[in-house]
Design a protein around this motif. Sequence first.
Motif, PDB file in Angstrom:
ATOM      1  N   PRO A 131       0.826  -1.211   0.000  1.00 26.06           N
ATOM      2  CA  PRO A 131       0.000   0.000   0.000  1.00 26.06           C
ATOM      3  C   PRO A 131       0.863   1.266   0.000  1.00 26.06           C
ATOM      4  N   ALA A 132       1.437   1.559  -1.138  1.00 24.85           N
ATOM      5  CA  ALA A 132       2.299   2.735  -1.271  1.00 24.85           C
ATOM      6  C   ALA A 132       1.473   3.922  -1.759  1.00 24.85           C
ATOM      7  N   ILE A 133       1.893   5.100  -1.340  1.00 18.26           N
ATOM      8  CA  ILE A 133       1.229   6.338  -1.738  1.00 18.26           C
ATOM      9  C   ILE A 133       2.293   7.272  -2.287  1.00 18.26           C
ATOM     10  N   LEU A 134       2.019   7.838  -3.446  1.00 17.90           N
ATOM     11  CA  LEU A 134       2.941   8.795  -4.045  1.00 17.90           C
ATOM     12  C   LEU A 134       2.558  10.200  -3.588  1.00 17.90           C
ATOM     13  N   SER A 135       3.524  10.923  -3.085  1.00 16.29           N
ATOM     14  CA  SER A 135       3.306  12.291  -2.614  1.00 16.29           C
ATOM     15  C   SER A 135       4.038  13.244  -3.533  1.00 16.29           C
ATOM     16  N   PRO A 136       3.523  14.373  -3.839  1.00 17.04           N
ATOM     17  CA  PRO A 136       2.249  14.932  -3.410  1.00 17.04           C
ATOM     18  C   PRO A 136       1.094  14.421  -4.277  1.00 17.04           C
ATOM     19  N   SER A 137      -0.029  14.192  -3.623  1.00 21.86           N
ATOM     20  CA  SER A 137      -1.256  13.803  -4.315  1.00 21.86           C
ATOM     21  C   SER A 137      -2.431  14.026  -3.369  1.00 21.86           C
ATOM     22  N   ILE A 138      -3.618  14.062  -3.928  1.00 20.62           N
ATOM     23  CA  ILE A 138      -4.829  14.228  -3.109  1.00 20.62           C
ATOM     24  C   ILE A 138      -4.975  13.034  -2.161  1.00 20.62           C
ATOM     25  N   LYS A 139      -4.705  11.830  -2.674  1.00 19.62           N
ATOM     26  CA  LYS A 139      -4.799  10.636  -1.841  1.00 19.62           C
ATOM     27  C   LYS A 139      -3.834  10.730  -0.653  1.00 19.62           C
ATOM     28  N   ALA A 140      -2.622  11.200  -0.904  1.00 21.33           N
ATOM     29  CA  ALA A 140      -1.629  11.347   0.168  1.00 21.33           C
ATOM     30  C   ALA A 140      -2.117  12.343   1.220  1.00 21.33           C
ATOM     31  N   ILE A 141      -2.699  13.446   0.784  1.00 23.25           N
ATOM     32  CA  ILE A 141      -3.198  14.457   1.722  1.00 23.25           C
ATOM     33  C   ILE A 141      -4.292  13.861   2.604  1.00 23.25           C
ATOM     34  N   LYS A 142      -5.231  13.122   2.002  1.00 21.42           N
ATOM     35  CA  LYS A 142      -6.320  12.502   2.775  1.00 21.42           C
ATOM     36  C   LYS A 142      -5.779  11.513   3.804  1.00 21.42           C
ATOM     37  N   ILE A 143      -4.820  10.704   3.396  1.00 20.78           N
ATOM     38  CA  ILE A 143      -4.267   9.712   4.322  1.00 20.78           C
ATOM     39  C   ILE A 143      -3.461  10.383   5.429  1.00 20.78           C
ATOM     40  N   LEU A 144      -2.684  11.414   5.086  1.00 24.71           N
ATOM     41  CA  LEU A 144      -1.910  12.122   6.100  1.00 24.71           C
ATOM     42  C   LEU A 144      -2.816  12.826   7.105  1.00 24.71           C
ATOM     43  N   LEU A 145      -3.913  13.399   6.624  1.00 28.72           N
ATOM     44  CA  LEU A 145      -4.847  14.061   7.533  1.00 28.72           C
ATOM     45  C   LEU A 145      -5.524  13.078   8.483  1.00 28.72           C
ATOM     46  N   SER A 146      -5.785  11.863   8.005  1.00 31.70           N
ATOM     47  CA  SER A 146      -6.550  10.914   8.817  1.00 31.70           C
ATOM     48  C   SER A 146      -5.698   9.975   9.665  1.00 31.70           C
ATOM     49  N   THR A 147      -4.405   9.898   9.402  1.00 29.62           N
ATOM     50  CA  THR A 147      -3.580   8.949  10.148  1.00 29.62           C
ATOM     51  C   THR A 147      -3.339   9.413  11.584  1.00 29.62           C
ATOM     52  N   SER A 148      -3.154   8.457  12.452  1.00 22.31           N
ATOM     53  CA  SER A 148      -2.908   8.810  13.855  1.00 22.31           C
ATOM     54  C   SER A 148      -1.439   8.653  14.237  1.00 22.31           C
ATOM     55  N   VAL A 149      -0.657   7.920  13.412  1.00 26.08           N
ATOM     56  CA  VAL A 149       0.764   7.696  13.715  1.00 26.08           C
ATOM     57  C   VAL A 149       1.571   7.806  12.423  1.00 26.08           C
ATOM     58  N   VAL A 150       2.708   8.472  12.503  1.00 28.14           N
ATOM     59  CA  VAL A 150       3.649   8.520  11.384  1.00 28.14           C
ATOM     60  C   VAL A 150       4.991   8.013  11.893  1.00 28.14           C
ATOM     61  N   VAL A 151       5.627   7.149  11.102  1.00 25.75           N
ATOM     62  CA  VAL A 151       6.930   6.592  11.454  1.00 25.75           C
ATOM     63  C   VAL A 151       7.937   7.112  10.432  1.00 25.75           C
ATOM     64  N   VAL A 152       9.004   7.739  10.916  1.00 26.91           N
ATOM     65  CA  VAL A 152      10.011   8.347  10.050  1.00 26.91           C
ATOM     66  C   VAL A 152      11.409   7.966  10.525  1.00 26.91           C
ATOM     67  N   ASP A 153      12.405   8.135   9.645  1.00 31.74           N
ATOM     68  CA  ASP A 153      13.772   7.884  10.092  1.00 31.74           C
ATOM     69  C   ASP A 153      14.735   9.008   9.732  1.00 31.74           C
TER      70      ASP A 153
END
Length: 168
Positions: free
Chosen positions: A89-111
């Motif tokens: 389940p990959a999402i290409l950013s920037p995109s509308i789909k990415a914005i919706k998922i980023l707004l609705s997610t409760s956790v982000v994991v980064v390195d």
Amino acid sequence: MKNLKIIFKVIINIFISIVGWLILVPLAFCYPKNRNSIVFFGGYNGQFAENIKYFYIYMKEIAVAEKVNIHFLTEDTATYNALREKGEPAILSPSIKAIKILLSTSVVVVDRMEWIYNGRFHLLFFAKKVQLWHGIGFKKIELTNIKSNVFYKRNKWIKILTLIYRTI
């Protein structure tokens, strides 16, 4: 010419930050969160490598049992295509789909620190952040670069605009 490009890039970043604080953060506050949603974003604009890759693979194994939705966000088209070919389940950013998922997610994991750019910091303002930094806590980490020799050797306008951007 090079200094002009840098100045233009910093001005664009200042604009994105202002829009982020005035529009995206309030939108992120109002947008309903999915408590079972985790977004992963690797370093170097979303590369599927290093710590983030292995933590993603681990989480994918337990995500089904725990009913957790995981997504891998990337700005790299090659990474996106490779993950999609494998059914991830990959999402290409920037995109509308990415914005919706980023707004609705409760956790982000980064390195790495790149996750904050292009409005992602503002879209994820109310999400919990898990940072998989490399190494130990004594070494300098990303944001201290503003005080580095490279910064002080720059053009006066670049320094002023960069300080404004970092403040915003």
